[in-house]
Scaffold this motif. Sequence first.
Motif, PDB file in Angstrom:
ATOM      1  N   LYS A 383       2.703  10.100   8.614  1.00 19.51           N
ATOM      2  CA  LYS A 383       1.279  10.385   8.487  1.00 19.51           C
ATOM      3  C   LYS A 383       0.468   9.105   8.276  1.00 19.51           C
ATOM      4  N   ILE A 384       1.015   8.190   7.503  1.00 20.93           N
ATOM      5  CA  ILE A 384       0.309   6.915   7.275  1.00 20.93           C
ATOM      6  C   ILE A 384       0.182   6.132   8.583  1.00 20.93           C
ATOM      7  N   ALA A 385       1.278   6.130   9.352  1.00 23.61           N
ATOM      8  CA  ALA A 385       1.240   5.396  10.624  1.00 23.61           C
ATOM      9  C   ALA A 385       0.165   5.961  11.553  1.00 23.61           C
ATOM     10  N   LEU A 386       0.068   7.284  11.615  1.00 25.19           N
ATOM     11  CA  LEU A 386      -0.950   7.905  12.459  1.00 25.19           C
ATOM     12  C   LEU A 386      -2.358   7.584  11.969  1.00 25.19           C
ATOM     13  N   ARG A 387      -2.545   7.630  10.654  1.00 22.10           N
ATOM     14  CA  ARG A 387      -3.871   7.355  10.108  1.00 22.10           C
ATOM     15  C   ARG A 387      -4.250   5.888  10.309  1.00 22.10           C
ATOM     16  N   LEU A 388      -3.280   4.991  10.127  1.00 21.49           N
ATOM     17  CA  LEU A 388      -3.580   3.569  10.333  1.00 21.49           C
ATOM     18  C   LEU A 388      -3.947   3.298  11.788  1.00 21.49           C
ATOM     19  N   GLU A 389      -3.301   3.991  12.696  1.00 20.01           N
ATOM     20  CA  GLU A 389      -3.628   3.828  14.111  1.00 20.01           C
ATOM     21  C   GLU A 389      -5.075   4.231  14.377  1.00 20.01           C
ATOM     22  N   VAL A 390      -5.511   5.342  13.773  1.00 26.35           N
ATOM     23  CA  VAL A 390      -6.890   5.792  13.937  1.00 26.35           C
ATOM     24  C   VAL A 390      -7.855   4.804  13.292  1.00 26.35           C
ATOM     25  N   LEU A 391      -7.515   4.334  12.103  1.00 22.77           N
ATOM     26  CA  LEU A 391      -8.401   3.386  11.411  1.00 22.77           C
ATOM     27  C   LEU A 391      -8.527   2.078  12.183  1.00 22.77           C
ATOM     28  N   ASP A 392      -7.425   1.633  12.803  1.00 22.85           N
ATOM     29  CA  ASP A 392      -7.509   0.423  13.628  1.00 22.85           C
ATOM     30  C   ASP A 392      -8.481   0.635  14.796  1.00 22.85           C
ATOM     31  N   GLY A 393      -8.462   1.820  15.363  1.00 25.67           N
ATOM     32  CA  GLY A 393      -9.405   2.125  16.437  1.00 25.67           C
ATOM     33  C   GLY A 393     -10.840   2.098  15.955  1.00 25.67           C
ATOM     34  N   TYR A 394     -11.056   2.631  14.742  1.00 25.85           N
ATOM     35  CA  TYR A 394     -12.410   2.593  14.170  1.00 25.85           C
ATOM     36  C   TYR A 394     -12.890   1.148  14.000  1.00 25.85           C
ATOM     37  N   GLU A 451      -9.625   1.923   2.875  1.00 29.18           N
ATOM     38  CA  GLU A 451      -8.586   2.935   3.103  1.00 29.18           C
ATOM     39  C   GLU A 451      -7.401   2.327   3.836  1.00 29.18           C
ATOM     40  N   SER A 452      -7.668   1.476   4.802  1.00 31.44           N
ATOM     41  CA  SER A 452      -6.578   0.857   5.550  1.00 31.44           C
ATOM     42  C   SER A 452      -5.720  -0.028   4.652  1.00 31.44           C
ATOM     43  N   ASP A 453      -6.379  -0.811   3.789  1.00 30.93           N
ATOM     44  CA  ASP A 453      -5.618  -1.679   2.881  1.00 30.93           C
ATOM     45  C   ASP A 453      -4.740  -0.848   1.938  1.00 30.93           C
ATOM     46  N   ALA A 454      -5.303   0.247   1.411  1.00 31.18           N
ATOM     47  CA  ALA A 454      -4.542   1.095   0.484  1.00 31.18           C
ATOM     48  C   ALA A 454      -3.347   1.736   1.184  1.00 31.18           C
ATOM     49  N   LEU A 455      -3.574   2.206   2.425  1.00 31.78           N
ATOM     50  CA  LEU A 455      -2.485   2.827   3.160  1.00 31.78           C
ATOM     51  C   LEU A 455      -1.399   1.822   3.509  1.00 31.78           C
ATOM     52  N   ARG A 456      -1.789   0.593   3.853  1.00 31.04           N
ATOM     53  CA  ARG A 456      -0.780  -0.417   4.171  1.00 31.04           C
ATOM     54  C   ARG A 456       0.040  -0.786   2.939  1.00 31.04           C
ATOM     55  N   LEU A 457      -0.624  -0.791   1.793  1.00 28.77           N
ATOM     56  CA  LEU A 457       0.106  -1.072   0.549  1.00 28.77           C
ATOM     57  C   LEU A 457       1.089   0.064   0.245  1.00 28.77           C
ATOM     58  N   GLU A 458       0.618   1.289   0.414  1.00 30.47           N
ATOM     59  CA  GLU A 458       1.508   2.443   0.203  1.00 30.47           C
ATOM     60  C   GLU A 458       2.647   2.434   1.206  1.00 30.47           C
ATOM     61  N   GLN A 459       2.344   2.067   2.460  1.00 33.87           N
ATOM     62  CA  GLN A 459       3.374   2.006   3.488  1.00 33.87           C
ATOM     63  C   GLN A 459       4.447   0.983   3.124  1.00 33.87           C
ATOM     64  N   THR A 460       4.023  -0.138   2.602  1.00 30.28           N
ATOM     65  CA  THR A 460       4.983  -1.168   2.199  1.00 30.28           C
ATOM     66  C   THR A 460       5.888  -0.658   1.081  1.00 30.28           C
ATOM     67  N   ASP A 461       5.279   0.018   0.102  1.00 25.66           N
ATOM     68  CA  ASP A 461       6.068   0.557  -1.016  1.00 25.66           C
ATOM     69  C   ASP A 461       7.057   1.617  -0.536  1.00 25.66           C
ATOM     70  N   LEU A 462       6.599   2.486   0.354  1.00 28.87           N
ATOM     71  CA  LEU A 462       7.484   3.557   0.838  1.00 28.87           C
ATOM     72  C   LEU A 462       8.603   2.990   1.697  1.00 28.87           C
ATOM     73  N   GLU A 463       8.309   1.983   2.500  1.00 29.35           N
ATOM     74  CA  GLU A 463       9.376   1.365   3.295  1.00 29.35           C
ATOM     75  C   GLU A 463      10.391   0.666   2.402  1.00 29.35           C
ATOM     76  N   ALA A 464       9.912   0.081   1.318  1.00 24.74           N
ATOM     77  CA  ALA A 464      10.834  -0.526   0.346  1.00 24.74           C
ATOM     78  C   ALA A 464      11.685   0.549  -0.321  1.00 24.74           C
ATOM     79  N   LEU A 465      11.070   1.696  -0.581  1.00 28.86           N
ATOM     80  CA  LEU A 465      11.804   2.815  -1.179  1.00 28.86           C
ATOM     81  C   LEU A 465      12.905   3.302  -0.242  1.00 28.86           C
ATOM     82  N   VAL A 466      12.571   3.471   1.026  1.00 30.80           N
ATOM     83  CA  VAL A 466      13.567   3.937   1.992  1.00 30.80           C
ATOM     84  C   VAL A 466      14.704   2.942   2.138  1.00 30.80           C
TER      85      VAL A 466
END
Length: 754
Positions: A383-394, A451-466
């Motif tokens: 979901k984060i990847a999809l949202r970041l893709e949309v935000l990049d378009g914005y 929002e993009s910065d927050a999502l990228r930070l969360e994405q980094t944390d979740l990837e570290a978790l995985v």
Amino acid sequence: MARTKTPKAPPPPPKPVIEEHIDNALSARYMAYALSTITQRALPDVRDGLKPVHRRILYAMRQLKLNPEGAYKKSARIVGDVMGQYHPHGDQSIYDALVKLSQQFATRYPLVEGQGNFGNIDGDSPAAMRYTEAKMTAAGVLLLEGLDEDAVDFKDTYNEEDQEPVVLPAGFPNLLANGAQGIAVGMATSVPPHNVAEICNAALHLIKTPNARIETLVENHIFGPDLPTGGIMVEPRDSILQAYKTGKGGFRVRARWTREDLGRGQYQIIVTEIPYQVQKSRLIEKLADVIESKTASGLADVRDESAEDIRIVLEPKSKNIDPDVLMESLFKLTELESRVSLNMNVLDAHGVPRVMDLREVIQAWLDHRREVLLRRTHQRLGKIALRLEVLDGYMIAFLNLDEVIRIVRYEDKPKDELIRAFNLADRQADAILNMRLRALNKLQEIEIRSESDALRLEQTDLEALVGSDQKQWDMIAGQIRSLRDLYGPKTEEGRRRTTFAEAPDLDIDLATAFIQEEPITVVLSKKGWIRAMKGKLDDLDSLKFKEGDTLAFSVPAKTTDKIILFASNGKAYTLSGDKLPGGRGNGEPIRLMIDLENDHIPVGLFVHDPDRTLLVASSEGYGFRVREADIVASTKGGKQVQTVKGDAETMRVVAATGDRVAVIGENRKLLVFPLDEVSELTRGKGVRLQKYRDGGVSDITTFASADGLSYIDTAGRRQEVADWHLYEGSRAQVGRNAPRGFSRQGLFAPDKRL
């Protein structure tokens, strides 16, 4: 015009006949039925501790939004949704399962909160489903947490119109917390409830130490079952440990009771908790039966004064009765003590039934929680990847706002032109075209960047978790600690209800536990009249009998003793010292107390000593040794000890002490032989003691070689056989003539006679 007939359709071809041996057909179909019963009805899943019907009830309640903070809904509505969508097996079975999930005396941590009459501990049935209402509890919600986040797999329902979860995410350790009961084909399961805080402590220890021993888990964390109805567990610790190590065993649970003083030495016993799965009404009935049958003679009355809490009043017959002794007797006779079984036969993560030990059960739940965590994490990353893709378009649109406006305004195919001009993805182009004009301000751009910065930070944390096992277990440990805080020992729901104690070391004989011990003298006349005189009689000459009757046996005893009567028919009869008729008058006929035939007479009367060995001899010269513990009879008919046929009778019973046996026959032949030549049996005819041409045994005795042998002479005096070695031989020999002066009645000295 003539009507034409429509030709008939040809008959369908006959179905092919399948030939199959009946054994193979039955075996295949029965195995399919057995598998269905095991997986779909009887055994719970180790991951969420639920059977399909319970899982479907909770899922349907979630679909109805029956959360703890919401309103109740009719049970009939819930049952209808479950039956119509997920579980087509009858409304009553679904309602029964729903009721059990809400009963606080049956389920340690109810998953359903009921409103209305959902039954009680007396065994009364709940009200019909149209009268009751229900919603989920916090524990039920925890089991479902994450269901919308791809935490578990789903499967088609029975009619393929919808989907249902294969297993729940199980944020609550339901299998051990609430237990499970079930009977399948050839196997069963029985898991008692446990304390959630203790389960959490064990799980945290297992996360920290994956190879932890079961001994550590039991000694420091999970001390034993924690039952909804409380009670006191008196199972030894080594037995509890063995049960958890093997996955099979049981636990003795007793009712909790207190002694309530009534003044002047009087007291009554108050039972405040009863064992798990015991119906109070049935328990009261059993206590009443015990009083009526006088099985526990120390109990006078029982009353049920229960309201919301249990209060069963037990009244003793006398204030002198020890309450511990009284309760120990009731524990033996009633369900005030019951056994809770443990059989952790469950379905593992692959759906295979097997018996697990305690560590395997907890580890299976932890592994499931890890899988749920990873699946939820991957879903969130998607979901984060999809949202970041949309935000990049914005952001591209904001940076090239004039060109975007021109394309949208003047181009015939703005979407294709946007994709070509800015190298956008299809989803990004759609998002830009769907933007509102009010979103084209500077503040919106700032929000998108934040929002993009927050999502990228969360994405980094979740990837570290995985990518880190340690982070995953740390996350799971944090969830378990939160659960422990919610159901901790300081909370009302988390407080341990079942405590531990050792059973008192009281060896209770129920037949004598409540008899006042007093000395008596048991007197039996030759005509079979028996009585119990108070105290110990020294002057037997003062005893009076019916005309023509005399004394046969006189035995000093106590009211708590068992009296053994040995008869000439080879049977042993057991009498209770407290139930013998009093000493006034001549007593009562012994044949009213035991089933002794008129043509047989008593040949021995003595106080029962379970540690003693007896020597039994018949008139035809056969005999054997028998342990006195093996001759106690439980009925009036007695217990057959020596087998006698025809004219033969049992004629003597003596204590088998010393190392020699002396036998004298009616032919006045005396034989002495070692005692160990006589076999020890529990019953039978015995071995030949002495051989006779005519007649049989006159008397028999045992003695120690060091003490010598004595006899009664013709004048009634006791004499020693100085040269008894001359009469020694082997068992079954004839012997030698008795010494001169030996009693004409052929009697030895009566020291060993009983």
